[in-house]
Design a protein around this motif. Structure first.
Motif, PDB file in Angstrom:
ATOM      1  N   ILE A   1      56.225  35.815  88.062  1.00 21.03           N
ATOM      2  CA  ILE A   1      55.055  36.154  88.853  1.00 21.03           C
ATOM      3  C   ILE A   1      54.026  36.783  87.916  1.00 21.03           C
ATOM      4  O   ILE A   1      54.363  37.637  87.097  1.00 21.03           O
ATOM      5  N   GLY A   2      52.774  36.363  88.032  1.00 21.66           N
ATOM      6  CA  GLY A   2      51.716  36.915  87.202  1.00 21.66           C
ATOM      7  C   GLY A   2      50.934  38.000  87.917  1.00 21.66           C
ATOM      8  O   GLY A   2      51.395  38.602  88.894  1.00 21.66           O
ATOM      9  N   ASP A   3      49.727  38.221  87.442  1.00 21.85           N
ATOM     10  CA  ASP A   3      48.910  39.309  87.978  1.00 21.85           C
ATOM     11  C   ASP A   3      48.177  38.945  89.261  1.00 21.85           C
ATOM     12  O   ASP A   3      47.802  39.830  90.036  1.00 21.85           O
ATOM     13  N   SER A   4      47.952  37.648  89.490  1.00 17.95           N
ATOM     14  CA  SER A   4      47.032  37.221  90.549  1.00 17.95           C
ATOM     15  C   SER A   4      47.354  37.762  91.937  1.00 17.95           C
ATOM     16  O   SER A   4      46.433  38.136  92.679  1.00 17.95           O
ATOM     17  N   PRO A   5      48.632  37.838  92.363  1.00 21.51           N
ATOM     18  CA  PRO A   5      48.898  38.346  93.704  1.00 21.51           C
ATOM     19  C   PRO A   5      49.137  39.855  93.756  1.00 21.51           C
ATOM     20  O   PRO A   5      49.469  40.386  94.812  1.00 21.51           O
ATOM     21  N   ILE A   6      48.956  40.525  92.617  1.00 21.48           N
ATOM     22  CA  ILE A   6      49.245  41.957  92.554  1.00 21.48           C
ATOM     23  C   ILE A   6      47.969  42.753  92.775  1.00 21.48           C
ATOM     24  O   ILE A   6      47.040  42.707  91.968  1.00 21.48           O
TER      25      ILE A   6
ATOM     26  N   LEU B   1      43.401  41.652  91.424  1.00 26.95           N
ATOM     27  CA  LEU B   1      42.298  41.898  92.364  1.00 26.95           C
ATOM     28  C   LEU B   1      42.332  43.332  92.834  1.00 26.95           C
ATOM     29  O   LEU B   1      43.400  43.883  93.118  1.00 26.95           O
ATOM     30  N   TYR B   2      41.158  43.949  92.914  1.00 25.78           N
ATOM     31  CA  TYR B   2      41.054  45.249  93.568  1.00 25.78           C
ATOM     32  C   TYR B   2      39.605  45.460  93.993  1.00 25.78           C
ATOM     33  O   TYR B   2      38.672  45.006  93.315  1.00 25.78           O
ATOM     34  N   LEU B   3      39.422  46.146  95.111  1.00 22.49           N
ATOM     35  CA  LEU B   3      38.069  46.492  95.544  1.00 22.49           C
ATOM     36  C   LEU B   3      38.096  47.772  96.363  1.00 22.49           C
ATOM     37  O   LEU B   3      39.124  48.166  96.930  1.00 22.49           O
ATOM     38  N   ASP B   4      36.960  48.415  96.371  1.00 18.79           N
ATOM     39  CA  ASP B   4      36.713  49.569  97.222  1.00 18.79           C
ATOM     40  C   ASP B   4      35.342  49.327  97.840  1.00 18.79           C
ATOM     41  O   ASP B   4      34.347  49.178  97.113  1.00 18.79           O
ATOM     42  N   ASN B   5      35.271  49.280  99.142  1.00 16.95           N
ATOM     43  CA  ASN B   5      34.034  48.885  99.809  1.00 16.95           C
ATOM     44  C   ASN B   5      32.894  49.879  99.608  1.00 16.95           C
ATOM     45  O   ASN B   5      31.745  49.575  99.924  1.00 16.95           O
ATOM     46  N   GLU B   6      33.191  51.059  99.084  1.00 16.38           N
ATOM     47  CA  GLU B   6      32.127  52.005  98.760  1.00 16.38           C
ATOM     48  C   GLU B   6      31.596  51.794  97.343  1.00 16.38           C
ATOM     49  O   GLU B   6      30.516  52.272  97.010  1.00 16.38           O
ATOM     50  N   ILE B   7      32.355  51.077  96.522  1.00 14.94           N
ATOM     51  CA  ILE B   7      32.021  50.975  95.103  1.00 14.94           C
ATOM     52  C   ILE B   7      31.761  49.534  94.665  1.00 14.94           C
ATOM     53  O   ILE B   7      30.707  49.186  94.143  1.00 14.94           O
ATOM     54  N   GLY B   8      32.745  48.644  94.852  1.00 10.80           N
ATOM     55  CA  GLY B   8      32.658  47.259  94.402  1.00 10.80           C
ATOM     56  C   GLY B   8      34.047  46.705  94.186  1.00 10.80           C
ATOM     57  O   GLY B   8      35.037  47.261  94.664  1.00 10.80           O
ATOM     58  N   GLY B   9      34.125  45.600  93.451  1.00 13.12           N
ATOM     59  CA  GLY B   9      35.419  44.954  93.246  1.00 13.12           C
ATOM     60  C   GLY B   9      35.500  44.282  91.894  1.00 13.12           C
ATOM     61  O   GLY B   9      34.511  44.116  91.186  1.00 13.12           O
ATOM     62  N   ALA B  10      36.724  43.871  91.543  1.00 15.95           N
ATOM     63  CA  ALA B  10      36.959  43.177  90.281  1.00 15.95           C
ATOM     64  C   ALA B  10      38.116  42.206  90.452  1.00 15.95           C
ATOM     65  O   ALA B  10      39.035  42.437  91.249  1.00 15.95           O
ATOM     66  N   VAL B  11      38.060  41.097  89.699  1.00 16.01           N
ATOM     67  CA  VAL B  11      39.159  40.139  89.654  1.00 16.01           C
ATOM     68  C   VAL B  11      39.406  39.744  88.204  1.00 16.01           C
ATOM     69  O   VAL B  11      38.532  39.889  87.345  1.00 16.01           O
ATOM     70  N   ALA B  12      40.613  39.244  87.961  1.00 14.40           N
ATOM     71  CA  ALA B  12      41.023  38.929  86.598  1.00 14.40           C
ATOM     72  C   ALA B  12      41.511  37.499  86.481  1.00 14.40           C
ATOM     73  O   ALA B  12      41.869  36.855  87.469  1.00 14.40           O
TER      74      ALA B  12
ATOM     75  N   ILE C   1      47.443  41.743  81.858  1.00 14.95           N
ATOM     76  CA  ILE C   1      46.573  42.278  82.907  1.00 14.95           C
ATOM     77  C   ILE C   1      47.360  43.206  83.822  1.00 14.95           C
ATOM     78  O   ILE C   1      46.881  44.272  84.226  1.00 14.95           O
ATOM     79  N   MET C   2      48.610  42.832  84.127  1.00 16.31           N
ATOM     80  CA  MET C   2      49.451  43.700  84.952  1.00 16.31           C
ATOM     81  C   MET C   2      49.721  45.031  84.268  1.00 16.31           C
ATOM     82  O   MET C   2      49.690  46.092  84.896  1.00 16.31           O
ATOM     83  N   LYS C   3      50.002  44.968  82.964  1.00 16.09           N
ATOM     84  CA  LYS C   3      50.337  46.197  82.241  1.00 16.09           C
ATOM     85  C   LYS C   3      49.154  47.156  82.151  1.00 16.09           C
ATOM     86  O   LYS C   3      49.354  48.360  81.978  1.00 16.09           O
ATOM     87  N   SER C   4      47.948  46.643  82.267  1.00 15.19           N
ATOM     88  CA  SER C   4      46.773  47.514  82.207  1.00 15.19           C
ATOM     89  C   SER C   4      46.224  47.869  83.586  1.00 15.19           C
ATOM     90  O   SER C   4      45.315  48.691  83.699  1.00 15.19           O
TER      91      SER C   4
END
Length: 323
Positions: free
Chosen positions: A214-219, A224-235, A242-245
């Motif tokens: 399993i890679g980082d994509s579903p983690i 993927l991560y976002l906060d609706n007050e700030i923004g989001g990011a994807v890898a 990417i998982m280790k960081s």
């Protein structure tokens, strides 16, 4: 001014000063939301039809969550894309297994890993988010849940993918090829006309991976991560680093501290480089979107790009890179 009134006035001024950004430890992003941005969709690589589909939905008033799901479904159904959904490259044993996640403006999220025989894992991930108390389902359990939710089983191992896999079996070289789509994903972020942000990732993972990888994509927090007050990011890129960081989470937290999306992406990539002396052997890339519509992108090797749909048109932009 009488002393009593002077002290009262000074107290009011002091209270006002306490509302300044520094005194409340608020971040610059909080004070950059005065102007409401137009709807925006960004996605990794040049997945033109996916971003167009999501972007046009946004301009029709569709929610960011619905748009991002429908956008990445385009690539899940694209047989020419061997890294996502139907037609995805199998693992070394010939199994096509899919991973996906989705995240809503509320912070709710859903994920599936090692899912077989279902063309649209992102939609199953959304059902996990909305219909269960869980965040992630895996393998046979994920398949069972998908069937219960009305998804139809399907053979995802196309003749083209099988032919390429049999050719790979001759040498069994287990090494990612930088910027060749045998190990990449589609990650997408959408900002709707209400100012809400949602995101999704979906992939068939590293081509000819070990069975069960399993890679980082579903983690959540990695791919993927976002906060609706700030923004989001994807890898995208080599999922293990990417998982280790915990790269996507890191970028959003840096944005919370006042870094621009571009600065945050660069710091995340530089951290991966610092942790991995062999960084020249793999690609890792991020895109980020702030609540006010700012975009950032950075990667290790040149060649990565992202697509943006805004003002009713698609543009593909080469990412800045470390090398």
């Amino acid at each position: 001014m009488k002393r009593r009134n002077f002290i009262k006035a000074a107290g009011i001024a002091g209270a006002g000063a306490g509302l300044l950004p520094g005194s409340l430890n608020l971040n610059a992003a909080t004070f950059r939301k005065e102007k409401k941005p137009t709807p925006i969709c960004i996605a990794t690589w040049n997945f033109h039809e996916a971003s167009k589909t999501a972007g046009e939905l946004l301009y029709k008033g569709t929610s960011a969550l619905d748009a991002v799901e429908q956008g990445v479904r385009i690539e899940e159904a694209n047989l020419k894309n061997t890294t996502v959904g139907n037609g995805g490259a199998p693992d070394r044993d010939g199994n096509v297994t899919l991973d996906a996640c989705i995240m809503a403006p509320s912070g709710d999220c859903g994920s599936v890993v090692y899912l077989k025989e279902i063309e649209h894992p992102v939609s199953v991930a959304r059902k996990v988010m909305e219909e269960t108390p869980h965040v992630m389902l895996a393998g046979e359990g994920a398949l069972q849940f998908a069937i219960q939710q009305g998804f139809q089983q399907k053979n995802l191992f196309t003749k083209e993918s099988e032919k390429a896999w049999k050719e790979w079996l001759k040498d069994k070289e287990y090494k990612p090829i930088i910027n060749i789509e045998n190990h990449d994903t589609i990650g997408m972020l959408c900002l709707d006309d209400k100012g809400d942000i949602a995101g999704a990732c979906t992939t068939s993972g590293l081509a000819y991976k070990m069975n069960g990888r399993i890679g980082d994509s579903p983690i959540i927090g990695a791919g993927l991560y976002l906060d609706n007050e700030i923004g989001g990011a994807v890898a995208t890129g080599m999922g293990e680093v990417i998982m280790k960081s915990v790269g996507s989470f890191l970028i959003v937290e840096l944005m919370r501290q006042g870094k621009s999306p571009q600065e945050a992406c660069e710091i995340a990539v530089q951290r991966i480089i610092k942790q991995n002396p062999n960084y020249k052997d793999f690609q890792a890339a991020f895109i980020a979107l702030s609540k006010n519509g700012e975009i950032g992108s950075y990667c290790i090797h040149e060649g990565f790009s992202y697509v943006k749909f805004q003002d009713r048109k698609n543009t593909n932009t080469p990412s800045k890179s470390y090398l």
